[in-house]
Design an enzyme around this catalytic site. Structure first.
Site, PDB file in Angstrom:
ATOM      1  CG  HIS A   6      -3.378  -0.263  -6.659  1.00 35.93           C
ATOM      2  ND1 HIS A   6      -3.621   0.394  -5.481  1.00 35.93           N
ATOM      3  CD2 HIS A   6      -3.523  -1.581  -6.368  1.00 35.93           C
ATOM      4  CE1 HIS A   6      -3.914  -0.479  -4.524  1.00 35.93           C
ATOM      5  NE2 HIS A   6      -3.860  -1.696  -5.041  1.00 35.93           N
ATOM      6  NE  ARG A  36      -4.338  -1.125   0.198  1.00 34.87           N
ATOM      7  CZ  ARG A  36      -4.570  -2.142  -0.635  1.00 34.87           C
ATOM      8  NH1 ARG A  36      -3.683  -2.481  -1.546  1.00 34.87           N
ATOM      9  NH2 ARG A  36      -5.710  -2.813  -0.567  1.00 34.87           N
TER      10      ARG A  36
HETATM   11  C1  GLV Z   1      -5.431  -4.742  -4.008  1.00 33.61           C
HETATM   12  O1  GLV Z   1      -4.827  -3.759  -3.766  1.00 33.61           O
HETATM   13  C2  GLV Z   1      -5.996  -5.597  -3.007  1.00 33.61           C
HETATM   14  O2  GLV Z   1      -5.985  -5.238  -1.819  1.00 33.61           O
HETATM   15  O3  GLV Z   1      -6.485  -6.670  -3.366  1.00 33.61           O
END
Ligand code: GLV
Length: 311
Positions: A274, A226
């Site tokens: 992401h 993250r």
């Molecule tokens: C993606 O970021 C997830 O948490 O699956």
């Protein structure tokens, strides 16, 4: 029996998820966020990155299902309904996606591909020998379902893999460390660091100057955990000083990454939007359906989040 669906992510189309869920549970009514119907009929919520406060209007919720592995956005909601189990996503699509992403970028850094790309741009032929995987130390932070599978895959490729997690783990071929006290020891010979930690109070801003300084000079960082775990100024400073040689980031403090962010043009930063691992509706709905069946028969759901630990 009805389920409410929320996601603003283009990757998560309502039709896709509702069709896949319908195949598993034909009696379940699946409602999109903007047409919830009678709120008292909603027993389940399936969500990705919901804004705070949006769940409090459902008084009869029996479970909250995250469409992603990370539940930080859900748990940061001060008005999250109390005493309702929250389940994180565990699915082969996420695990396999993260294995592919980690292997790709570890190999890229291991074989110095970003440096070879620089040589190509400069028109320079410089044949050097890379060390073998067995001579390369890779460290994986976070050894849960995903991190553990990634560490194992890297060990199977022949890398010298160590792993660090909150609690003790035992993974074949991986030297496992746990707890804050062992972090310096884990880091001291890690040349390529892969972060797959959940975002919690303990892991916020963990990827900072002090941590980088405990790794060998010219090491590489891959963060697919993250953005809140990385201090972005510190990453830029470490690249500047040569403490970090190259960085691959899938996550950012602010997403989408703002257009004027220094990472965009930095020659030694690789950016992905992401999408290291994206939950596939077809397989992921099986776990959601299984959990609804379990709850309906009075059993505890699978992959329930420990609200205290935050993952
Ligand atoms: C993606 O970021 C997830 O948490 O699956």
């Amino acid at each position: 029996m009805a389920l409410i669906f929320y996601s603003k992510d283009d990757l998560d189309r309502f039709e896709l998820w509702s069709q896949a869920l319908k195949q598993e549970l034909p009696d379940l009514e699946i409602r999109p966020w903007d047409a919830p119907g009678d709120l008292d009929e909603i027993e389940y919520a399936l969500l990705w990155k919901p804004p705070s406060g949006i769940l409090k209007k459902f008084a009869r919720l029996k479970a909250i299902f995250s469409m992603g592995a990370g539940v930080d956005a859900l748990l940061s909601d001060p008005e999250l309904p109390k005493d309702v189990p929250v389940c994180r996503m565990v699915d082969e699509s996420l695990t396999q996606g993260m294995i592919e992403y980690s292997v790709l970028h570890v190999l890229r850094h291991h074989r110095e591909q970003p440096f070879l790309d620089e040589l190509k741009r400069a028109g320079t032929w410089d044949a050097f020998a890379s060390p073998l995987a067995s001579e390369r130390r890779v460290g994986v932070m976070g050894l849960g379902v995903i991190g553990g599978a990634v560490a194992e895959a890297l060990a199977n490729l022949g890398f010298r893999v160590s792993g660090w997690s909150r609690g003790p783990r035992n993974i074949s071929g991986v030297q496992c460390y746990h707890g804050p006290n062992s972090l310096p020891h884990f880091l001291e010979d890690v040349e390529i660091l892969v972060c797959l930690l959940p975002l919690t109070e303990e892991t916020e801003s963990i990827l900072n100057s002090e941590l980088f300084s405990q790794m060998p000079k010219k090491s590489c960082l891959i963060n697919a955990g993250r953005g809140g775990q990385q201090v972005e100024e510190d990453i830029l400073d470490a690249l500047e000083s040569g403490q970090l040689a190259y960085v691959t980031l899938d996550v950012f403090q602010e997403e989408p990454l703002p257009p004027d962010h220094a990472f965009w043009k930095h020659p030694r930063v690789t950016i992905t939007p992401h999408n290291a691992a994206v939950t596939a509706a077809q397989s992921a709905t099986k776990m959601v359906a299984e959990n609804i069946r379990r709850l309906a028969s009075g059993k505890t759901p699978l992959n329930e989040v420990n609200l205290k630990a935050g993952y």
